[in-house]
Design a protein around this motif. Structure first.
Motif, PDB file in Angstrom:
ATOM      1  N   PHE A  64      -5.467   3.378  14.843  1.00 28.74           N
ATOM      2  CA  PHE A  64      -5.340   3.178  13.407  1.00 28.74           C
ATOM      3  C   PHE A  64      -3.922   2.706  13.141  1.00 28.74           C
ATOM      4  CE2 PHE A  64      -4.839   4.167   8.959  1.00 28.74           C
ATOM      5  CZ  PHE A  64      -6.078   3.821   8.435  1.00 28.74           C
ATOM      6  N   GLU A  65      -3.780   1.600  12.405  1.00 32.17           N
ATOM      7  CA  GLU A  65      -2.466   1.042  12.089  1.00 32.17           C
ATOM      8  C   GLU A  65      -2.380   0.699  10.612  1.00 32.17           C
ATOM      9  OE1 GLU A  65      -1.487  -1.142  16.336  1.00 32.17           O
ATOM     10  OE2 GLU A  65      -2.022  -2.379  14.616  1.00 32.17           O
ATOM     11  N   ILE A  66      -1.174   0.858  10.071  1.00 33.20           N
ATOM     12  CA  ILE A  66      -0.875   0.457   8.700  1.00 33.20           C
ATOM     13  C   ILE A  66       0.270  -0.544   8.786  1.00 33.20           C
ATOM     14  CG2 ILE A  66      -0.098   1.192   6.417  1.00 33.20           C
ATOM     15  CD1 ILE A  66      -1.170   4.001   7.109  1.00 33.20           C
ATOM     16  N   ALA A  67       0.077  -1.726   8.172  1.00 38.69           N
ATOM     17  CA  ALA A  67       1.090  -2.782   8.204  1.00 38.69           C
ATOM     18  C   ALA A  67       1.302  -3.328   6.800  1.00 38.69           C
ATOM     19  CB  ALA A  67       0.657  -3.899   9.142  1.00 38.69           C
ATOM     20  N   THR A  68       2.475  -3.912   6.590  1.00 35.40           N
ATOM     21  CA  THR A  68       2.743  -4.568   5.322  1.00 35.40           C
ATOM     22  C   THR A  68       1.803  -5.758   5.179  1.00 35.40           C
ATOM     23  OG1 THR A  68       4.466  -5.924   6.343  1.00 35.40           O
ATOM     24  CG2 THR A  68       5.182  -3.880   5.253  1.00 35.40           C
ATOM     25  N   ALA A  69       1.507  -6.146   3.960  1.00 26.74           N
ATOM     26  CA  ALA A  69       0.642  -7.293   3.703  1.00 26.74           C
ATOM     27  C   ALA A  69       1.482  -8.566   3.765  1.00 26.74           C
ATOM     28  CB  ALA A  69      -0.009  -7.148   2.332  1.00 26.74           C
ATOM     29  N   ARG A  87       4.489  -6.238   9.012  1.00 26.02           N
ATOM     30  CA  ARG A  87       5.347  -5.336   9.790  1.00 26.02           C
ATOM     31  C   ARG A  87       4.628  -3.996   9.883  1.00 26.02           C
ATOM     32  NH1 ARG A  87       8.847  -1.461   8.248  1.00 26.02           N
ATOM     33  NH2 ARG A  87       8.765  -2.130   6.087  1.00 26.02           N
ATOM     34  N   LEU A  88       4.482  -3.489  11.104  1.00 25.01           N
ATOM     35  CA  LEU A  88       3.832  -2.209  11.336  1.00 25.01           C
ATOM     36  C   LEU A  88       4.681  -1.087  10.747  1.00 25.01           C
ATOM     37  CD1 LEU A  88       1.388  -0.921  12.822  1.00 25.01           C
ATOM     38  CD2 LEU A  88       2.904  -0.619  14.776  1.00 25.01           C
ATOM     39  N   VAL A  89       4.067  -0.240   9.904  1.00 26.36           N
ATOM     40  CA  VAL A  89       4.810   0.870   9.296  1.00 26.36           C
ATOM     41  C   VAL A  89       4.293   2.234   9.749  1.00 26.36           C
ATOM     42  CG1 VAL A  89       5.594  -0.434   7.277  1.00 26.36           C
ATOM     43  CG2 VAL A  89       3.438   0.835   7.173  1.00 26.36           C
ATOM     44  N   ALA A  90       3.085   2.268  10.347  1.00 27.92           N
ATOM     45  CA  ALA A  90       2.552   3.532  10.868  1.00 27.92           C
ATOM     46  C   ALA A  90       1.449   3.233  11.873  1.00 27.92           C
ATOM     47  CB  ALA A  90       1.999   4.399   9.745  1.00 27.92           C
ATOM     48  N   LYS A  91       1.344   4.127  12.869  1.00 24.41           N
ATOM     49  CA  LYS A  91       0.351   3.949  13.918  1.00 24.41           C
ATOM     50  C   LYS A  91      -0.101   5.317  14.391  1.00 24.41           C
ATOM     51  CE  LYS A  91      -0.273   1.657  18.340  1.00 24.41           C
ATOM     52  NZ  LYS A  91       0.333   0.755  19.329  1.00 24.41           N
ATOM     53  N   LEU A  92      -1.398   5.459  14.646  1.00 21.46           N
ATOM     54  CA  LEU A  92      -1.960   6.687  15.192  1.00 21.46           C
ATOM     55  C   LEU A  92      -1.474   6.835  16.631  1.00 21.46           C
ATOM     56  CD1 LEU A  92      -4.000   8.952  14.464  1.00 21.46           C
ATOM     57  CD2 LEU A  92      -5.767   7.513  15.453  1.00 21.46           C
ATOM     58  N   LYS A 139       3.563   9.285   9.073  1.00 17.93           N
ATOM     59  CA  LYS A 139       4.778   8.987   8.320  1.00 17.93           C
ATOM     60  C   LYS A 139       4.982   7.474   8.296  1.00 17.93           C
ATOM     61  CE  LYS A 139       9.698   9.851   8.103  1.00 17.93           C
ATOM     62  NZ  LYS A 139      10.870  10.411   8.770  1.00 17.93           N
ATOM     63  N   LEU A 140       5.265   6.923   7.121  1.00 17.11           N
ATOM     64  CA  LEU A 140       5.491   5.486   6.986  1.00 17.11           C
ATOM     65  C   LEU A 140       6.943   5.158   7.320  1.00 17.11           C
ATOM     66  CD1 LEU A 140       3.541   4.687   3.704  1.00 17.11           C
ATOM     67  CD2 LEU A 140       2.730   4.668   6.064  1.00 17.11           C
ATOM     68  N   ASN A 141       7.147   4.189   8.209  1.00 19.94           N
ATOM     69  CA  ASN A 141       8.471   3.768   8.645  1.00 19.94           C
ATOM     70  C   ASN A 141       8.985   2.653   7.737  1.00 19.94           C
ATOM     71  OD1 ASN A 141      10.787   3.254  10.123  1.00 19.94           O
ATOM     72  ND2 ASN A 141       9.732   2.040  11.656  1.00 19.94           N
ATOM     73  N   LYS A 142       9.959   2.964   6.912  1.00 15.41           N
ATOM     74  CA  LYS A 142      10.582   2.022   5.989  1.00 15.41           C
ATOM     75  C   LYS A 142       9.561   1.268   5.133  1.00 15.41           C
ATOM     76  CE  LYS A 142      14.484   1.359   9.082  1.00 15.41           C
ATOM     77  NZ  LYS A 142      15.255   0.418   9.877  1.00 15.41           N
ATOM     78  N   PRO A 143       8.755   2.002   4.374  1.00 14.35           N
ATOM     79  CA  PRO A 143       7.766   1.331   3.528  1.00 14.35           C
ATOM     80  C   PRO A 143       8.439   0.530   2.417  1.00 14.35           C
ATOM     81  CG  PRO A 143       7.872   3.645   2.975  1.00 14.35           C
ATOM     82  CD  PRO A 143       8.751   3.449   4.180  1.00 14.35           C
ATOM     83  N   GLN A 144       7.850  -0.618   2.086  1.00 15.13           N
ATOM     84  CA  GLN A 144       8.350  -1.462   1.005  1.00 15.13           C
ATOM     85  C   GLN A 144       7.163  -2.010   0.235  1.00 15.13           C
ATOM     86  OE1 GLN A 144      10.676  -4.387   3.094  1.00 15.13           O
ATOM     87  NE2 GLN A 144      12.546  -3.228   2.820  1.00 15.13           N
ATOM     88  N   GLY A 145       7.208  -1.913  -1.064  1.00 10.89           N
ATOM     89  CA  GLY A 145       6.126  -2.422  -1.888  1.00 10.89           C
ATOM     90  C   GLY A 145       4.915  -1.513  -1.846  1.00 10.89           C
TER      91      GLY A 145
END
Length: 110
Positions: A45-50, A55-60, A73-79
């Motif tokens: 599972f990955e969360i990335a900026t659109a 940019r990858l901000v979180a990964k399982l 935990k989100l790494n340097k989230p923006q927007g």
């Protein structure tokens, strides 16, 4: 009040996003909770900026067993706009756009 969204994942699975009020308008939550309510493990599972240069901000870190939850935990989230992608052991996949300023819990269901 909680709102729920339904996004198709394929192989009969769906990704249900529980929307909860954000602490501040325009600022994403510091962490997102992933809840695997399917009968098979969530392998990735990955969360990335659109956008064009995500940019990858979180990964399982490791597979998430059925019925379990984990906070990422989100790494340097923006927007607010992010893309989430997941893959289950049965090869069902998810790919959805989310507003992480509004959503902080992701429930993965059959």
């Amino acid at each position: 009040m909680r709102a729920q969204y339904l996004v198709a994942m394929g192989v009969g699975a769906s990704l249900v996003l529980a929307a909860l009020p954000a602490a501040a308008q325009g600022k994403p939550h510091a962490q997102i909770t992933i809840s695997n309510q399917r009968s098979v493990p969530l392998n990735s599972f990955e969360i990335a900026t659109a956008g064009e240069q995500p940019r990858l901000v979180a990964k399982l870190a490791k597979p998430l067993a059925p019925g379990k939850s984990v906070a990422l935990k989100l790494n340097k989230p923006q927007g607010c706009s992010y893309t989430v992608q997941g893959m289950f052991e049965d090869e069902a996949a998810s790919d959805a756009d989310m507003d992480l300023c509004r959503d902080r819990v992701i429930r993965l269901t059959e």
